[in-house]
Design an enzyme around this catalytic site. Structure first.
Site, mmCIF file in Angstrom:
data_model
loop_
_atom_site.group_PDB
_atom_site.id
_atom_site.type_symbol
_atom_site.label_atom_id
_atom_site.label_comp_id
_atom_site.label_asym_id
_atom_site.label_seq_id
_atom_site.Cartn_x
_atom_site.Cartn_y
_atom_site.Cartn_z
ATOM 1 N N THR A 29 0.796 -1.252 -0.121
ATOM 2 C CA THR A 29 0.174 0.101 -0.024
ATOM 3 C C THR A 29 1.036 1.211 0.064
ATOM 4 O O THR A 29 0.288 2.212 -0.113
ATOM 5 C CB THR A 29 -0.954 -0.260 1.201
ATOM 6 O OG1 THR A 29 -0.157 -0.290 2.296
ATOM 7 C CG2 THR A 29 -1.884 -0.969 1.147
ATOM 8 N N GLY A 30 2.214 1.139 0.094
ATOM 9 C CA GLY A 30 2.951 2.308 -0.118
ATOM 10 C C GLY A 30 3.616 2.850 1.274
ATOM 11 O O GLY A 30 4.008 3.851 1.490
ATOM 12 N N ASP A 47 -15.944 -22.611 -4.162
ATOM 13 C CA ASP A 47 -17.124 -21.763 -3.978
ATOM 14 C C ASP A 47 -17.355 -22.087 -2.420
ATOM 15 O O ASP A 47 -17.805 -21.384 -1.550
ATOM 16 C CB ASP A 47 -18.216 -22.237 -4.732
ATOM 17 C CG ASP A 47 -17.883 -22.056 -6.300
ATOM 18 O OD1 ASP A 47 -16.922 -21.031 -6.536
ATOM 19 O OD2 ASP A 47 -18.185 -22.626 -7.159
ATOM 20 N N GLU A 99 -20.142 -22.545 -14.784
ATOM 21 C CA GLU A 99 -20.020 -20.950 -14.889
ATOM 22 C C GLU A 99 -21.102 -20.366 -15.290
ATOM 23 O O GLU A 99 -21.493 -19.169 -15.045
ATOM 24 C CB GLU A 99 -18.683 -20.879 -15.726
ATOM 25 C CG GLU A 99 -17.417 -21.467 -15.458
ATOM 26 C CD GLU A 99 -16.998 -20.788 -14.027
ATOM 27 O OE1 GLU A 99 -17.614 -19.888 -13.750
ATOM 28 O OE2 GLU A 99 -16.220 -21.417 -13.502
ATOM 29 N N HIS A 124 -23.262 -19.656 -12.319
ATOM 30 C CA HIS A 124 -22.818 -18.199 -11.768
ATOM 31 C C HIS A 124 -23.308 -17.154 -12.425
ATOM 32 O O HIS A 124 -23.892 -16.282 -11.703
ATOM 33 C CB HIS A 124 -21.448 -18.528 -11.586
ATOM 34 C CG HIS A 124 -20.703 -19.258 -10.642
ATOM 35 N ND1 HIS A 124 -21.183 -19.228 -9.261
ATOM 36 C CD2 HIS A 124 -19.606 -20.285 -10.717
ATOM 37 C CE1 HIS A 124 -20.352 -20.381 -8.578
ATOM 38 N NE2 HIS A 124 -19.720 -20.741 -9.658
ATOM 39 N N THR A 135 6.588 1.910 2.699
ATOM 40 C CA THR A 135 8.083 2.199 2.600
ATOM 41 C C THR A 135 8.329 3.324 1.440
ATOM 42 O O THR A 135 8.986 4.076 1.718
ATOM 43 C CB THR A 135 8.630 0.873 2.119
ATOM 44 O OG1 THR A 135 8.568 -0.143 2.826
ATOM 45 C CG2 THR A 135 10.011 1.437 1.806
#
Length: 677
Positions: free
Chosen positions: A250-251, A544, A470, A473, A253
């Protein structure tokens, strides 16, 4: 212009050839090499032509009787150095072999090994009586070179190897401005790298996209050090420590590097693992040395990355009861952070993604006064991050930053950098002049689902089952109000999955119970479609089932969304309260298991009924998926019509025409992928 002026101009323009020559760097190993070469040369010289100068006893007696021997020197009572007369040297038969490079006038012409010294002396005395002019004497010779090789050189080699080994173990010479110089005497010195105002390559806050709240906090830290009087004139104290907490990538450093670039003060940077060493007491010594150097260069900043390497809670892992070097290092860090006063103007910045394991004493006020949470970027922050990472790329005109930001929900800054790099690699692989939109979409697919395996052989009946799985879904997500809108469905194997479906979730801070139930139902729709079409189920729904079990358990035990369990939560955010024990009784555990099973089975039956009512459309969608292998949102609109409660239809990026396949293909989602294993 005169000839003299022309010559002066030529001399000015002519470059000095010595300027390009590299600077001479002395290396101690050159001395070792020279000594070794000298020893080898001496040993070779001692042995050269020696065999040619050794006399036999009969040959010696012949020379002695003829009076051709001038002098004999008996060395160490076992070796006779024989010198012949000048007249004998002129004879070809008596001409001795050439002497070596290191020979001198005293080097004998011949050498004779003496067997019995008394008999040898009698021979010489008898020759004298016979009128032969010959002299002989005794000499005791000590070979200092051999003595040196035998007695001194082994110790020199052992000590040299030991010093070399200890130098390597201590990490060698220090970096610029750092502490740990070479040799064993600097093993307790700090390994921190020092950044100052003279550093050419700098990371500034302009290079950190998003993270506006975190940047404001960190900017204030830099301002503390630049304008100390502004904050202390009212009686306030400068914070001693700032802890950056957040998921990986996430930044954290990068934010610290920006502080180093923006601050006009010395910046010491190192990792928590730099304090860990095999020698007892080294970690604590390095902590002391680090803070000593920081105080000397005050005002300054210390940045410790991955501070959990030394900041883990004490006493939990000490199973053997022995002394823990890591705990000693932490104790020294706690002492140093609480020891220096506000007048020292030294601020410690730590970074970790495991704040839950840190020691409470490290997190208390007075040490790490502030904790800055660096979260995953939202839509606007992802847009800013994309703008930073797209600068070095050659982009086509169809690349839209807003579009790319919407396709990457849940991506961290490191993930976005990876997407940009992967897109450039894909474009180069296809020999393109510029990176276009499709390259970015392929990069997102590659990162989310893995490498596409078009050559993987799948049996026709298995491929048909994957297609209906699929399609189940896709159908459920289209017909359920709170399910995430579908983006793309494929039965091309990718990574470990045989098929996958991508969705574009809403970025919402709160989730309602009905929304979670619809998500569970849509996740179970793949297995329900298999049972409806084929009359049985397979192992393809493993991912799933794992997902819905976690969701159902969270609803019952964490969020208090179950009527029988009530408004209770068994979640410990600190991770330290419950340990290995359950916070509920066995009776409650049975009730929890029962409610989780009832919740999942209820949604499974619900989605089965939904798919049964739309069985014909489900089959039609599966056949189209078998035919095209990849279908998009437009294909579902042809079969089911417009989705009435689809909020994304209001967005121009998702309200596509049926023929605009390239637009619809890019609508990927990282967070919501259903894989058929």
């Amino acid at each position: 212009m005169t000839n003299k002026e022309k010559q002066n101009n030529l001399n000015k323009n002519k470059k000095n050839p010595l300027e390009k020559r590299p600077k001479f760097k002395f290396n101690v190993f050159w001395i070792y090499l020279a000594i070794s070469a000298l020893i080898l040369l001496v040993m070779v010289n001692q042995g050269e032509n020696k065999d040619d100068r050794v006399l036999t006893y009969n040959r010696f007696e012949d020379l002695l009787e003829k009076g051709k021997i001038n002098k004999v020197i008996i060395e160490n009572k076992h070796l006779a150095n024989i010198y012949i007369t000048d007249a004998a040297k002129s004879e070809a038969a008596n001409k001795p072999s050439e002497k070596g490079f290191f020979s001198n006038p005293t080097t004998p012409d011949y050498i004779l090994e003496i067997g019995d010294l008394q008999n040898f002396e009698k021979k010489l005395e008898q020759a004298k009586k016979n009128g032969i002019d010959i002299t002989y004497r005794y000499k005791t010779n000590t070979d200092y070179f051999v003595g040196f090789l035998v007695n001194v050189l082994p110790w020199i080699l052992i000590l040299g190897f030991w010093f070399y080994l200890m130098k390597r173990m201590s990490g060698g010479a220090a970096g610029p401005g750092g502490g740990g110089g070479g040799g064993i005497f600097s093993i307790g010195k700090s390994r921190a790298e020092l950044y100052d105002a003279n550093k050419k390559e700098k990371t500034t806050f302009k290079d950190v996209a998003g993270l506006e709240g975190a940047k404001e906090e960190v900017k204030e830290i830099v301002d503390f050090l630049k304008n100390t009087d502004k904050y202390t004139k009212l009686g306030g104290k400068i914070p001693k420590g700032v802890l950056l907490v957040g998921p990986p990538g996430t930044g954290k450093t990068l934010l610290a590097k920006a502080v180093a670039g923006e601050a006009k003060v010395p910046f010491f940077s190192l990792s928590g693992s730099d304090f860990v060493e095999m020698f007892v007491g080294v970690g604590a010594s390095r902590v002391r040395d680090l803070f000593k150097k920081a105080k000397e260069k005050s005002p300054s900043i210390i940045f410790i990355d991955e501070i959990d390497a030394i900041g883990r809670a004490r006493g939990k892992n000490n199973i053997t009861g022995g002394n823990d070097e890591r705990e000693n290092t932490l104790n020294q860090l706690l002492t140093e952070m609480d020891g220096f006063g506000s007048k020292d103007n030294v601020i410690v910045i730590g970074a970790t993604n495991r704040a839950d394991v840190l020691d409470k004493a490290l997190l208390r006020a007075g040490r790490f006064d502030r904790q800055i949470f660096v979260d995953l970027p939202d839509l606007n922050e992802r847009k800013e991050i994309f703008q930073v990472h797209l600068k070095p790329l050659k982009l086509a005109d169809d690349v839209d930053v807003d579009f790319l930001a919407k396709q990457t929900p849940g991506f961290s800054g490191a993930d976005i950098a990876n997407v940009c790099n992967e897109a450039a690699l894909i474009a180069a692989r296809k020999n393109k002049e510029k990176v276009d939109r499709q390259d970015f979409l392929d990069a997102v697919d590659r990162i989310i689902g893995g490498l596409e395996k078009k050559n993987k052989v799948i049996k026709p009946e298995e491929k048909r089952r994957v297609a209906h799985h699929e399609a189940g879904h896709a159908t459920a997500s289209w017909l359920l109000e709170h399910a995430h809108p579908l983006v793309k469905v494929t039965i091309v194997p990718r990574g470990q999955s045989l098929g996958a479906a991508w969705y574009l979730p809403e970025e919402r801070l709160l989730v309602e119970k009905e929304q979670m139930l619809d998500e569970i139902a849509a996740t179970l729709a793949g297995r329900a479609a298999e049972e409806i079409i084929f009359g049985n189920i397979s192992t393809g729904a493993l991912n799933d089932l794992e997902k819905v079990t976690k969701q159902a358990r969270a609803m019952v035990t964490i969020y208090g969304l179950n009527e029988k369990i009530g408004n209770l939560t068994y979640y410990d955010s600190t991770g330290q309260e419950y340990g290995f024990t359950k916070p509920y009784s066995e009776k409650t555990a049975e009730l929890i298991d029962e409610e989780i099973s009832k919740l999942i089975e209820g949604q499974y039956q619900r989605v089965k009924e939904l798919l049964s009512k739309n069985k014909d459309k489900l089959k039609k969608l599966a056949e189209k998926l078998l035919e095209k292998e990849v279908i998009f949102k437009e294909d579902l609109e042809e079969i089911f019509g417009k989705r009435p409660f689809d909020k994304t239809n209001k967005n121009k990026d998702f309200n596509k025409k049926s023929g605009d396949i390239s637009e619809a293909q890019g609508e990927q989602s990282k967070n919501e992928k259903e894989s058929h294993k």
